[in-house]
Enzyme design. Structure first.
Site, PDB file in Angstrom:
ATOM      1  N   HIS A 277      87.507  18.230  18.398  1.00 48.18           N
ATOM      2  CA  HIS A 277      88.070  18.994  19.504  1.00 48.18           C
ATOM      3  C   HIS A 277      89.452  18.404  19.814  1.00 48.18           C
ATOM      4  CE1 HIS A 277      88.429  20.218  23.779  1.00 48.18           C
ATOM      5  NE2 HIS A 277      87.558  21.161  23.504  1.00 48.18           N
TER       6      HIS A 277
ATOM      7  N   GLN B 123      78.959  17.765  23.019  1.00 50.22           N
ATOM      8  CA  GLN B 123      78.055  18.831  22.570  1.00 50.22           C
ATOM      9  C   GLN B 123      76.690  18.295  22.117  1.00 50.22           C
ATOM     10  OE1 GLN B 123      78.671  21.947  23.007  1.00 50.22           O
ATOM     11  NE2 GLN B 123      80.865  21.919  23.398  1.00 50.22           N
TER      12      GLN B 123
ATOM     13  N   LYS C 279      78.709  20.177  31.032  1.00 46.86           N
ATOM     14  CA  LYS C 279      78.058  20.766  29.856  1.00 46.86           C
ATOM     15  C   LYS C 279      76.566  20.434  29.819  1.00 46.86           C
ATOM     16  CE  LYS C 279      82.226  20.589  27.014  1.00 46.86           C
ATOM     17  NZ  LYS C 279      82.753  21.950  26.828  1.00 46.86           N
TER      18      LYS C 279
ATOM     19  N   CYS D 293      89.667  25.193  20.812  1.00 46.25           N
ATOM     20  CA  CYS D 293      90.313  23.865  20.947  1.00 46.25           C
ATOM     21  C   CYS D 293      90.085  23.027  19.694  1.00 46.25           C
ATOM     22  CB  CYS D 293      89.810  23.109  22.172  1.00 46.25           C
ATOM     23  SG  CYS D 293      90.125  23.939  23.709  1.00 46.25           S
TER      24      CYS D 293
ATOM     25  N   ASP E 290      82.168  11.294  20.447  1.00 46.69           N
ATOM     26  CA  ASP E 290      82.355  12.361  21.418  1.00 46.69           C
ATOM     27  C   ASP E 290      81.016  13.093  21.530  1.00 46.69           C
ATOM     28  OD1 ASP E 290      82.743  14.810  22.627  1.00 46.69           O
ATOM     29  OD2 ASP E 290      84.584  15.293  21.552  1.00 46.69           O
TER      30      ASP E 290
HETATM   31  N1  PMP Z   1      84.698  17.460  22.824  1.00 46.58           N
HETATM   32  C1  PMP Z   1      83.977  18.511  22.460  1.00 46.58           C
HETATM   33  C2  PMP Z   1      83.237  18.474  21.163  1.00 46.58           C
HETATM   34  C3  PMP Z   1      83.901  19.619  23.300  1.00 46.58           C
HETATM   35  O1  PMP Z   1      83.181  20.685  22.928  1.00 46.58           O
HETATM   36  C4  PMP Z   1      84.591  19.612  24.532  1.00 46.58           C
HETATM   37  C5  PMP Z   1      84.557  20.800  25.471  1.00 46.58           C
HETATM   38  N2  PMP Z   1      84.705  22.042  24.852  1.00 46.58           N
HETATM   39  C6  PMP Z   1      85.336  18.478  24.865  1.00 46.58           C
HETATM   40  C7  PMP Z   1      85.348  17.419  23.997  1.00 46.58           C
HETATM   41  C8  PMP Z   1      86.112  18.381  26.133  1.00 46.58           C
HETATM   42  O2  PMP Z   1      85.264  18.355  27.236  1.00 46.58           O
HETATM   43  P1  PMP Z   1      85.852  18.466  28.717  1.00 46.58           P
HETATM   44  O3  PMP Z   1      86.773  19.643  28.737  1.00 46.58           O
HETATM   45  O4  PMP Z   1      84.645  18.650  29.560  1.00 46.58           O
HETATM   46  O5  PMP Z   1      86.571  17.186  29.006  1.00 46.58           O
END
Ligand code: PMP
Length: 404
Positions: free
Chosen positions: A122, A202, A225, A363, A199
């Site tokens: 991401h 997910q 999430k 993203c 990370d």
């Molecule tokens: N890493 C991953 C794999 C994600 O899916 C996301 C959110 N789409 C993020 C990081 C970022 O999370 P946040 O916007 O809650 O900081």
């Protein structure tokens, strides 16, 4: 017993309509809906306990502090961390990674040092390292993947050099759904004397996560999430690492003593928590973790796996269906395109049928480039989704396809 109807009743938003149709919410990868107990916890604490934490002698402040610290213990238990000193509250995964990039980068990375990322990261696990590259001249190396969306572990092993300082990799891809073998990847990194940041944005909402079993040095996730509130998240870090790393932001809470000549920093975990924390949010996050724990993370994992398997089979019945990400180990995310219908058009028309999906690059633009596409439509499932909703998605796509 897994009683889906009873579970759905805990989420008031699931019974609303959009455009006069029942809402079918399949955008859980972006954020999840909240059970009543989480929203009630926010209101209850504001109504009855609100006071700033860690600084008041008065009753309310002490009670708010107890709730906030009990929440830290709930997170510790949820991740099976050794100590609450290893649980840093942040604004979310993004801030957790930025915290680590700033702090670890400051303490452990010089010009020419290397960080290993994967092609399916991401943006929040790419851009902080690029900012560090601009400041410090570090080098970013990237683990490639095969066409099924699985990281190439041989290539990964070959990326290590004497200058490798950190591996930062996602546990589960938010686009492909791939569940990366982070335990094995961590063992490889440790064999090279390199720590690992995972990370978990997910993964934490969908499967049991045990940071000690994974042996990850750092692990990040977002509250929103995992059925908790927005604006709160966690960075787990092994105490021996966090002890060595410098603070991220300066301010109240993170200090022991301040003079204009010199400041000494607070102990863990407060060293990394400058300013008033989101103590209402941490409390609500703990209620969310209690909620999913009561269902059982293994039960959630099994239910979602079955639902995603069913959805994959049904979607494949559609002519022109292309699914991106067919790893053996896969979470509850399905990214797809149908014929030459633009992802945005497909998403918009399905929205008119009450089906909430995500479209675009998610993203993860470097991953889109690897796949040779601009974007996809993504359905991401939760334990409150049903087979009937999957059937409605399939019928909706068929309807749109016939229009084209
Ligand atoms: N890493 C991953 C794999 C994600 O899916 C996301 C959110 N789409 C993020 C990081 C970022 O999370 P946040 O916007 O809650 O900081």
């Amino acid at each position: 017993m897994y009683d889906i109807q009873k579970i759905r009743e805990d989420f008031p938003i699931l019974s609303r309509t959009v455009y006069g149709r029942p809402l079918i919410y399949l955008d859980n990868g972006a954020t999840t809906q909240k059970p009543r107990c989480v929203v009630d916890a926010i209101a209850d604490e504001y109504y009855s306990v609100n006071a700033n934490v860690h600084r008041g002698v008065h009753f309310l402040s002490q009670q708010a502090t107890e709730l906030h610290e009990a929440s830290r213990e709930t997170v510790r238990r949820f991740l099976n961390a050794r100590s609450t000193n290893e649980i840093i509250f942040t604004r979310g995964t993004t801030e957790s990674i930025n915290l680590l990039a700033a702090s670890f980068g400051e303490a452990c990375m010089k010009e020419g040092d290397e960080v290993i990322l994967s092609v399916m990261e991401h943006h929040s696990n790419i851009v902080p390292w690029q900012l560090l590259r601009d400041r410090r001249g570090i080098v970013i190396r990237v683990i490639p993947m095969n066409d099924r969306g699985e990281l190439l572990l041989d290539e990964y092993e070959r990326l290590f050099t004497p200058r490798t300082r950190l591996v930062a990799v996602t546990h589960v891809s938010n686009v492909l759904g791939t569940v990366n073998p982070v335990r094995e990847m961590t063992a490889t990194a440790h064999a090279h004397g390199v720590p690992v940041l995972v990370d978990g944005a997910q993964s934490v909402p969908h499967m049991p996560v045990d940071v000690q079993a994974l042996d990850a040095d750092f692990y990040a996730f977002s509250g929103h999430k995992v059925y908790g509130p927005t604006g709160v998240g966690v960075l787990y870090g092994k105490e021996e690492w966090l002890d060595r790393l410098p603070p991220y932001q300066g301010g109240g809470e993170m200090i022991q003593h301040v003079s204009f000549e010199r400041t000494t920093f607070n102990e863990l975990p407060y060293k990394f928590e400058a300013g008033t924390p989101d103590y209402i949010g941490t409390h609500a996050l703990a209620r969310a973790l209690d909620y999913v724990s009561a269902i059982g993370m293994s039960e959630i994992d099994a239910y979602e796996h079955e639902l995603t398997t069913y959805a994959t089979a049904r979607l494949k019945e559609i002519e022109g269906m292309r699914i991106f990400g067919e790893a053996d180990a896969k979470g509850s995310v399905i990214s797809f395109l149908v014929g030459d219908i633009h992802h945005f058009d497909l998403g918009t028309l399905l929205d008119r049928l009450g089906i909430a999906l995500r479209t675009g690059h998610h993203c993860a633009q470097p991953l889109m480039e690897r796949l040779g596409i601009e974007g996809t439509v993504r359905a991401s499932f939760s334990f409150y989704n049903t087979r009937e909703e999957v059937d409605a998605l399939v019928a909706g796509i068929e309807r749109v396809r016939k229009m084209f």
